[in-house]
Structures are given as C-alpha cells and as structure tokens.
Design a protein around this motif. Structure first.
Motif, PDB file in Angstrom:
ATOM      1  N   TRP A   1      11.450  10.828  -1.087  1.00  0.00           N
ATOM      2  CA  TRP A   1      12.522   9.837  -0.924  1.00  0.00           C
ATOM      3  C   TRP A   1      12.012   8.439  -1.238  1.00  0.00           C
ATOM      4  O   TRP A   1      10.882   8.082  -0.894  1.00  0.00           O
ATOM      5  CB  TRP A   1      13.015   9.837   0.519  1.00  0.00           C
ATOM      6  CG  TRP A   1      13.822  11.005   0.962  1.00  0.00           C
ATOM      7  CD1 TRP A   1      13.462  11.948   1.893  1.00  0.00           C
ATOM      8  CD2 TRP A   1      15.152  11.350   0.550  1.00  0.00           C
ATOM      9  NE1 TRP A   1      14.486  12.848   2.069  1.00  0.00           N
ATOM     10  CE2 TRP A   1      15.527  12.510   1.256  1.00  0.00           C
ATOM     11  CE3 TRP A   1      16.060  10.792  -0.354  1.00  0.00           C
ATOM     12  CZ2 TRP A   1      16.769  13.123   1.099  1.00  0.00           C
ATOM     13  CZ3 TRP A   1      17.300  11.400  -0.522  1.00  0.00           C
ATOM     14  CH2 TRP A   1      17.646  12.549   0.206  1.00  0.00           C
ATOM     15  N   CYS A   2      12.855   7.650  -1.864  1.00  0.00           N
ATOM     16  CA  CYS A   2      12.597   6.223  -2.058  1.00  0.00           C
ATOM     17  C   CYS A   2      13.636   5.418  -1.282  1.00  0.00           C
ATOM     18  O   CYS A   2      14.658   5.942  -0.865  1.00  0.00           O
ATOM     19  CB  CYS A   2      12.654   5.856  -3.547  1.00  0.00           C
ATOM     20  SG  CYS A   2      11.337   6.609  -4.524  1.00  0.00           S
ATOM     21  N   GLN A   3      13.364   4.141  -1.134  1.00  0.00           N
ATOM     22  CA  GLN A   3      14.219   3.274  -0.323  1.00  0.00           C
ATOM     23  C   GLN A   3      15.609   3.073  -0.936  1.00  0.00           C
ATOM     24  O   GLN A   3      16.602   2.903  -0.231  1.00  0.00           O
ATOM     25  CB  GLN A   3      13.503   1.917  -0.208  1.00  0.00           C
ATOM     26  CG  GLN A   3      14.117   0.925   0.743  1.00  0.00           C
ATOM     27  CD  GLN A   3      13.180  -0.261   0.913  1.00  0.00           C
ATOM     28  OE1 GLN A   3      12.197  -0.183   1.634  1.00  0.00           O
ATOM     29  NE2 GLN A   3      13.472  -1.352   0.228  1.00  0.00           N
ATOM     30  N   ASP A   4      15.687   3.102  -2.266  1.00  0.00           N
ATOM     31  CA  ASP A   4      16.872   2.639  -2.992  1.00  0.00           C
ATOM     32  C   ASP A   4      18.062   3.592  -2.908  1.00  0.00           C
ATOM     33  O   ASP A   4      17.903   4.806  -2.859  1.00  0.00           O
ATOM     34  CB  ASP A   4      16.559   2.456  -4.480  1.00  0.00           C
ATOM     35  CG  ASP A   4      15.299   1.661  -4.755  1.00  0.00           C
ATOM     36  OD1 ASP A   4      14.410   1.629  -3.895  1.00  0.00           O
ATOM     37  OD2 ASP A   4      15.204   1.099  -5.850  1.00  0.00           O
ATOM     38  N   TRP A   5      19.244   2.994  -3.010  1.00  0.00           N
ATOM     39  CA  TRP A   5      20.428   3.760  -3.355  1.00  0.00           C
ATOM     40  C   TRP A   5      20.297   4.214  -4.807  1.00  0.00           C
ATOM     41  O   TRP A   5      19.688   3.521  -5.623  1.00  0.00           O
ATOM     42  CB  TRP A   5      21.696   2.917  -3.215  1.00  0.00           C
ATOM     43  CG  TRP A   5      22.095   2.597  -1.812  1.00  0.00           C
ATOM     44  CD1 TRP A   5      22.002   1.381  -1.185  1.00  0.00           C
ATOM     45  CD2 TRP A   5      22.679   3.488  -0.846  1.00  0.00           C
ATOM     46  NE1 TRP A   5      22.478   1.465   0.104  1.00  0.00           N
ATOM     47  CE2 TRP A   5      22.908   2.757   0.335  1.00  0.00           C
ATOM     48  CE3 TRP A   5      23.029   4.844  -0.869  1.00  0.00           C
ATOM     49  CZ2 TRP A   5      23.470   3.307   1.478  1.00  0.00           C
ATOM     50  CZ3 TRP A   5      23.591   5.402   0.272  1.00  0.00           C
ATOM     51  CH2 TRP A   5      23.803   4.636   1.420  1.00  0.00           C
ATOM     52  N   TYR A   6      20.899   5.365  -5.125  1.00  0.00           N
ATOM     53  CA  TYR A   6      20.832   5.911  -6.482  1.00  0.00           C
ATOM     54  C   TYR A   6      22.101   5.587  -7.272  1.00  0.00           C
ATOM     55  O   TYR A   6      23.213   5.793  -6.800  1.00  0.00           O
ATOM     56  CB  TYR A   6      20.668   7.429  -6.450  1.00  0.00           C
ATOM     57  CG  TYR A   6      20.705   8.065  -7.822  1.00  0.00           C
ATOM     58  CD1 TYR A   6      19.565   8.090  -8.609  1.00  0.00           C
ATOM     59  CD2 TYR A   6      21.880   8.611  -8.330  1.00  0.00           C
ATOM     60  CE1 TYR A   6      19.591   8.657  -9.872  1.00  0.00           C
ATOM     61  CE2 TYR A   6      21.913   9.175  -9.597  1.00  0.00           C
ATOM     62  CZ  TYR A   6      20.760   9.198 -10.363  1.00  0.00           C
ATOM     63  OH  TYR A   6      20.794   9.748 -11.618  1.00  0.00           O
TER      64      TYR A   6
ATOM     65  N   PRO B   1       8.867   3.500  -0.081  1.00  0.00           N
ATOM     66  CA  PRO B   1       8.658   2.662  -1.267  1.00  0.00           C
ATOM     67  C   PRO B   1       9.971   2.472  -2.023  1.00  0.00           C
ATOM     68  O   PRO B   1      10.845   3.340  -1.993  1.00  0.00           O
ATOM     69  CB  PRO B   1       7.672   3.477  -2.101  1.00  0.00           C
ATOM     70  CG  PRO B   1       7.924   4.898  -1.708  1.00  0.00           C
ATOM     71  CD  PRO B   1       8.275   4.842  -0.238  1.00  0.00           C
ATOM     72  N   THR B   2      10.114   1.329  -2.687  1.00  0.00           N
ATOM     73  CA  THR B   2      11.231   1.206  -3.614  1.00  0.00           C
ATOM     74  C   THR B   2      10.981   2.158  -4.780  1.00  0.00           C
ATOM     75  O   THR B   2       9.853   2.600  -5.022  1.00  0.00           O
ATOM     76  CB  THR B   2      11.381  -0.220  -4.165  1.00  0.00           C
ATOM     77  OG1 THR B   2      10.269  -0.511  -5.025  1.00  0.00           O
ATOM     78  CG2 THR B   2      11.480  -1.248  -3.048  1.00  0.00           C
ATOM     79  N   GLU B   3      12.028   2.447  -5.503  1.00  0.00           N
ATOM     80  CA  GLU B   3      11.886   3.337  -6.659  1.00  0.00           C
ATOM     81  C   GLU B   3      10.912   2.757  -7.690  1.00  0.00           C
ATOM     82  O   GLU B   3      10.098   3.476  -8.272  1.00  0.00           O
ATOM     83  CB  GLU B   3      13.252   3.575  -7.288  1.00  0.00           C
ATOM     84  CG  GLU B   3      13.234   4.591  -8.397  1.00  0.00           C
ATOM     85  CD  GLU B   3      14.609   4.856  -8.980  1.00  0.00           C
ATOM     86  OE1 GLU B   3      14.710   5.821  -9.742  1.00  0.00           O
ATOM     87  OE2 GLU B   3      15.568   4.115  -8.669  1.00  0.00           O
ATOM     88  N   ALA B   4      10.971   1.448  -7.902  1.00  0.00           N
ATOM     89  CA  ALA B   4      10.063   0.806  -8.854  1.00  0.00           C
ATOM     90  C   ALA B   4       8.614   0.895  -8.371  1.00  0.00           C
ATOM     91  O   ALA B   4       7.693   1.159  -9.167  1.00  0.00           O
ATOM     92  CB  ALA B   4      10.468  -0.645  -9.066  1.00  0.00           C
TER      93      ALA B   4
ATOM     94  N   TYR C   1       0.858  -1.177   0.000  1.00  0.00           N
ATOM     95  CA  TYR C   1       0.000   0.000   0.000  1.00  0.00           C
ATOM     96  C   TYR C   1       0.894   1.226   0.000  1.00  0.00           C
ATOM     97  O   TYR C   1       1.980   1.210   0.592  1.00  0.00           O
ATOM     98  CB  TYR C   1      -0.883   0.049   1.252  1.00  0.00           C
ATOM     99  CG  TYR C   1      -1.871  -1.091   1.364  1.00  0.00           C
ATOM    100  CD1 TYR C   1      -3.014  -1.138   0.569  1.00  0.00           C
ATOM    101  CD2 TYR C   1      -1.670  -2.115   2.290  1.00  0.00           C
ATOM    102  CE1 TYR C   1      -3.929  -2.172   0.687  1.00  0.00           C
ATOM    103  CE2 TYR C   1      -2.572  -3.159   2.419  1.00  0.00           C
ATOM    104  CZ  TYR C   1      -3.703  -3.179   1.612  1.00  0.00           C
ATOM    105  OH  TYR C   1      -4.599  -4.210   1.741  1.00  0.00           O
ATOM    106  N   LEU C   2       0.444   2.302  -0.641  1.00  0.00           N
ATOM    107  CA  LEU C   2       1.204   3.549  -0.623  1.00  0.00           C
ATOM    108  C   LEU C   2       0.311   4.665  -0.106  1.00  0.00           C
ATOM    109  O   LEU C   2      -0.886   4.713  -0.429  1.00  0.00           O
ATOM    110  CB  LEU C   2       1.697   3.901  -2.032  1.00  0.00           C
ATOM    111  CG  LEU C   2       2.736   5.028  -2.084  1.00  0.00           C
ATOM    112  CD1 LEU C   2       4.050   4.604  -1.429  1.00  0.00           C
ATOM    113  CD2 LEU C   2       2.992   5.470  -3.523  1.00  0.00           C
ATOM    114  N   GLY C   3       0.892   5.541   0.712  1.00  0.00           N
ATOM    115  CA  GLY C   3       0.124   6.648   1.263  1.00  0.00           C
ATOM    116  C   GLY C   3      -0.574   7.464   0.174  1.00  0.00           C
ATOM    117  O   GLY C   3       0.035   7.781  -0.851  1.00  0.00           O
TER     118      GLY C   3
ATOM    119  N   VAL D   1       4.794   7.148   2.764  1.00  0.00           N
ATOM    120  CA  VAL D   1       5.151   5.824   3.287  1.00  0.00           C
ATOM    121  C   VAL D   1       4.464   4.710   2.503  1.00  0.00           C
ATOM    122  O   VAL D   1       3.377   4.898   1.955  1.00  0.00           O
ATOM    123  CB  VAL D   1       4.821   5.674   4.782  1.00  0.00           C
ATOM    124  CG1 VAL D   1       5.637   6.641   5.612  1.00  0.00           C
ATOM    125  CG2 VAL D   1       3.333   5.842   5.038  1.00  0.00           C
ATOM    126  N   ALA D   2       5.131   3.568   2.474  1.00  0.00           N
ATOM    127  CA  ALA D   2       4.538   2.330   1.979  1.00  0.00           C
ATOM    128  C   ALA D   2       4.235   1.425   3.176  1.00  0.00           C
ATOM    129  O   ALA D   2       4.951   1.457   4.179  1.00  0.00           O
ATOM    130  CB  ALA D   2       5.495   1.618   1.029  1.00  0.00           C
TER     131      ALA D   2
END
Length: 213
Positions: A144-149, A77-80, A17-19, A206-207
């Motif tokens: 912001w997303c969870q992933d490193w860029y 969330p992840t970027e995807a 789920y995403l906010g 948030v996810a």
C-alpha cells in the motif's frame, strides 16, 4: 502496459527512510496485537513472514500507533517515494534490468511461489536487495502507498513530491506479489483497491520521516 502508467519525471525533495523489508507478522502483532491473516487461506505463519490480509485503513492505523509508541513519525510512503525507492536509481523495467528471467533472484512471484505450491507471502529479506539495499520491492506482497489512486494522475501531477489526487475511491498499491506474473512486478506498475479491502496478497512497508534535529 498498465493504462495508469505514464513516463513522467518526478523529484523527491524531502528526506525519508523506507523499511528495508515489508512489515512482518511479528512486527504487526507487536504493534496491533491482532493477526488479520489468522484462519485465512494462502498463509504461512511465522515471525518473519510478510504480514498479509492488511487493508489500507489498517496499515495507516499501524503507522499511527507505531508513531505514538516511538515518538517518531511513521507513515505509508507516497507512490512517488515508493517508485523512487524501488528503482534505486534505475530506469529499467525492474531494478535489476529489463530481463524478467532474473526476477526469481529478487522476488517471490507466481513462477517460484504460486506455481510450485508455495501459495503464501514468504519470509522477508530472503531474496537479493535492490541498489538501495531494500528487499522484496518486487513481489511477495503488494504494498500500500499513501496516495489515492487515479489512472491519469501522472499525466498532470506536479514534478516535486507528488502526493496523489485529493480524493478518489481507491488507494494505490505497488510492487507485485507471490500471486503475480512477472509483468505486474515491474517498478512502474500501479493499481488501486478500496482502502477497506483485505486479501492474501496485500501488505505494506513503512516510511519514517526524519526528525528535524
């Protein structure tokens, strides 16, 4: 085109789920009991204005505290996942189509915020939602997303549930802000900052990982 963008099919196989909106100042205070935007420039205070001056590290801490409080699993969330959610099933530049002249119906960006002396993150949920019912996926605050860029990641990432490179110097942010011109608000645009950076354009949503019941 951003050098970090690559046309690449991705499959999000795990439910999440995403906010519906970005995290607000009220929501931030309720969890963190701080006001990182206090006494800063380019801020308007109010319960439903998007929280800003939030670093990646602080956003992660918010998710961890909220998870403990509610007994659920919240995370960035992840970027995807973020792009899947932003697009809402579309393949156009924006979730409403390719014509940036309509962006003001859906987003706070430079033309209807910065350029008219409303130089702050705005109240969430005031603009039209995308096909998934999510607000402010374009504009308002960078998320912001969870992933490193890593700029070349999507040239070689896995198709199913990519989670970013294992390490890098920057964390991914997406979606544009009230300070951004239209091109930076596109569904595909991606950038990265050090996880400690805080500024007037940075926020998050948030996810929630569904329980396995």
């Amino acid at each position: 085109r951003n050098v970090g963008e690559h046309q690449h099919a991705v499959r999000v196989t795990k439910p999440f789920y995403l906010g519906r909106t970005e995290v607000t100042q009220d929501q931030w205070r309720a969890v963190m009991e701080t006001r990182p935007w206090s006494d800063k420039g380019y801020v308007k205070e109010g319960p439903d204005y998007a929280a800003s001056y939030v670093s990646w590290d602080a956003a992660r801490e918010f998710c961890e505290l909220l998870s403990k409080r509610e007994g659920k699993t919240y995370r960035l969330p992840t970027e995807a996942e973020w792009e899947y959610s932003c697009r809402g099933g579309t393949t156009t530049a924006y979730h409403f189509g390719d014509n940036a002249s309509r962006l003001g119906e859906y987003a706070w960006f430079d033309e209807n915020a910065y350029d008219v002396d409303e130089q702050y993150a705005h109240r969430v949920g005031q603009k039209k939602a995308n096909p998934f019912g999510l607000h402010d996926m374009h504009g308002n605050v960078w998320e912001w997303c969870q992933d490193w860029y890593e700029s070349g990641y999507y040239k070689a990432s896995p198709v199913d549930d990519p989670t970013g490179p294992s390490t890098a110097s920057y964390r991914v942010f997406r979606g544009g802000s009230w300070f951004s011109f239209a091109g930076l608000c596109r569904s595909a645009f991606r950038g990265g900052y050090a996880p400690t950076i805080r500024n007037f354009t940075l926020g998050f949503r948030v996810a929630l990982v569904p329980s396995s019941e």
